[in-house]
Design an enzyme around this catalytic site. Sequence first.
Site, PDB file in Angstrom:
ATOM      1  N   ASP B 388       0.874  -1.154   0.000  1.00 46.01           N
ATOM      2  CA  ASP B 388       0.000   0.000   0.000  1.00 46.01           C
ATOM      3  C   ASP B 388       0.922   1.216   0.000  1.00 46.01           C
ATOM      4  OD1 ASP B 388      -2.285   1.632   0.470  1.00 46.01           O
ATOM      5  OD2 ASP B 388      -1.604   1.820   2.543  1.00 46.01           O
ATOM      6  N   ASP B 587      -1.441  -0.461   5.921  1.00 45.53           N
ATOM      7  CA  ASP B 587      -1.516   0.136   7.249  1.00 45.53           C
ATOM      8  C   ASP B 587      -2.907   0.576   7.633  1.00 45.53           C
ATOM      9  OD1 ASP B 587      -1.782   2.353   5.530  1.00 45.53           O
ATOM     10  OD2 ASP B 587      -1.287   3.636   7.227  1.00 45.53           O
ATOM     11  N   ASP B 591      -7.221  -0.693   3.396  1.00 48.61           N
ATOM     12  CA  ASP B 591      -6.682  -1.908   2.794  1.00 48.61           C
ATOM     13  C   ASP B 591      -6.961  -3.149   3.644  1.00 48.61           C
ATOM     14  OD1 ASP B 591      -4.898  -1.254   4.734  1.00 48.61           O
ATOM     15  OD2 ASP B 591      -3.358  -0.563   3.339  1.00 48.61           O
TER      16      ASP B 591
END
Lengths: 243, 701
Positions: B388, B587, B591
Amino acid sequence: MSGVAMAYYLVIFAAGFAGSFHCVGMCGGFACALGASMAGERPTIVKHLLYNSGRVTTYVFLGGLAGTLGAGLSAAHAAHGQALLASDYVLSLAQRLLSVIAGLLMLVMALQLLGYLGSRHAVVGGFGAAGLTTALGRLVRAQGAAAPLALGVANGFLPCPLVYAFTLQAAVAGTPLSGMLTMLAFGLGTFPAMLLMGGIGRLFAPAWRRYSVRAAAGFIVLIGVITLARALLPVSSMHVHLP
Amino acid sequence: MMAASATFCHHCGLPLGLRPSQRRLGGTHRSFCCYGCILAFQVRHGSFEETQETHALIRLGVGAFFAMNIMLLSLLLYSGALDFEWDQLQQLVHIALWLLATPAVAILGGPFVQEAWQEARRGLAGSASLVVLGVGGAYGYSMLAVMSGGDVYFDTAAAVLVLFTLGRYIEAAGRARAARDLAPMLEADSLWVTRVEGSVEVRRPIADIVPGDAIRVAAGERIAVDGLILAGSACVDEAVISGESRPVAKQGGDRVIAGSIDLDGTLLVQCEAAGSATQWGRICQGVRHALATAMPLSGAADRLAAGFVPVVLAIAGAAVLFSPQDLPLDAALLRGLAVLVVACPCALGLAAPLATALGIARLARQGCLVRDGRAIERLASVRTMVFDKTGTLTKGTPRFVAMNAGASLPDCVLRRAAGLERHADHALASAIAAAASARRLMAETMIDAHVVPGCGVVGTATGDVSAIGSSEWLTTLGFAVDPVIDAKARSFASDGYTIAHVGWAGRVRGVLAFGDQLRPEARRVIAALRRLGLRTLVLSGDQPEATRRIAEAVTADGWEAKASPEDKAELIASWRRNHGCIAVVGDGLNDGLALAEADVGIAVGTATDLARETASLVLPAAGLELLPRVIELARAVRRRIIGNLLWAFSYNFIAIALAAGGWLRPVMAAALMAGSSVIVMINSLRLERSSNTREARSERL
């Protein structure tokens, strides 16, 4: 059992007794932590007897293993040499070698007990030690009637120069039985002080303990020297037959 | 040198001698006379809770007590120390062995019988079944031998059980270690709270709290219930649940969420839901569940053992049936027993859990939490790693990147911006302050400056109305737009930068661009991962240009932008089909789905709790750096496990052949098997040592 053998085990017992004032410092904490039972005097005694039986059983087990290993080493060496040389000579050579190593190591342990050498903790460090620490910590605080027995069993495996020294002696003893008896004599020697610990629930004065640890080191030096002498002196009459 | 008080051992109080052992324990340096005292000190001063694990330990200790006694007696038997001139003596020793073995088998064998029974009900036969069969066989045969004369094998039965129980305990201890590190996520059901009952306050366990109770929460305490504030006000940290890292001010009438921390005030809360009825409680249960999942390759070992058991039984049967005609039944049965005993996959049972537990423990010591034992196995076979962008590869905080001042002096624009933003406290403000101080610029002094929520800051300097904010807002304030600046702003925006316009005296004078800051270690980490043979991809919900810039900066193999949480999960699913095993490093809240979809979800330190909940591996803050080492460790664990399994299987194979041929007595078989376990154990422990030295080396570097 011959008189000589009896005397031998008595020396070990005495060394164990004197040495147990070292135990009181190191492992006595566990006995204290076990403490008195709420249910009264008799359960308290049972609890501490269980703990100490567990501990001594581990010692005797280690002694039996060491004795078997020692006997096996001697026998293997003998079997290997038999074809080449007179068997009794080789047998005694193997035993002598083992005795020299054990005698020297016992002297080292005695020096360590007296504080002249640092401890070699790398040998037993790592995962095993961490696991043992956790296990002991849990067992000390565990409730339940059987916990003291389990605590004693695990406690027996705690690294301790005294136990090392006498396990070595058990290895030289020659047979599984004599190995067990050696450690049994040592273990019973540590019994009174450790049992007392549970009862009085506090440590003996450090000065007092210091003297008896010196005495224990003295006994180990004595036994170590005898072990060395048996190996090095060409006197067959020195050879004590242990049951 | 040490103080005078340190001449005595910290634990036993004896003099230290010339070379004491020194350790840093509990934050202070302590000296001990010997290693035993170091361990004993740790035991006395550590904190240990009583759990199921403790009961297993007591079981193991008591079982070992009986087993050691059995082995001692047996040793005496074999060494010939007890020579039986008197036949009844042998009978007596056998009976003693029987009496000792019965409690040992009952205590240690109980859990295995239970497990084998559960397996049998599902139509399976795993390693527990083999243990039960082997031990049961040895015990049953010996019992007959006690009655009819002949050799007894109680020591075999006891030794097998002790070794197997030890294996199970080590596995459980590994899981418990992970559990301790996850303590905050596990305490929902075990907290104590202060209940207000009329004029008195009592401490009660959370289980006793029912909706309607009034709870007093002191500053610094965790709020254990969902509820309504009756009185008091405080700042509350709700990061555990909502992922909102900023403290939220709460006062009478506001709601509080279980799991959040009262930072500074005393609150009186009326409970609406407590314990497992709260979201926090559900998260805690999820974590517990993950910890209870069986370790991966031990499952594989069990599957293998399932096919193994019938084969072993067949071989044992064949060894008995097809033994030479002249062999007495007693000897033929012994061959069958030897096969059963030697086939007990002791080493097999130990092979996977030990290596995995060591791996988990190693990672835990570096601050990486393994939430699912299977993650380590999967991590070793990961070929593609997806990152990410925001907050993982980047710091997630904006940094001043560029500006366009049109016809004005850039420094003037920056000074005005800094002066205005001094009165604001959002993330852009600190970025501007940092940029100004980097250029040694004094912020312009503003009179009557104030924040207009959702728009920007407006104030007066040197008699001119000045403002910083969006272009639209500046227009509504009456500032004229400069076409040059406007064009530049558009180009900044399309590049993925966040922009802020600055204007004074009726005109927009400049535009500032802010970009996300790349973590300094990101590039290094990706390069290291590439050396390990991994494909790296960047996945972001951000603008394509911003994503491309970061992906190129870290030299990733590919990128995908403008993905919604659902898109991310879909992309991961399709990549999984094409590229095999995938790990996702993320994090944030957006996601969580992707982390759950991946084979291994990795949450990084500052991760919000939803991410933590779906990730199977949680790295500490600034833990990105650890990733290559984690992969290496996972691969080392897998190598060890495969090595262990290969060894154990070939060992078993050869030993079974020997036993079936009658070249192996059951006791020898048990000794061989114990030897096999020891070898597996040593092989696994090498894992700990090798990574220790590697760490030491990298620390020195």
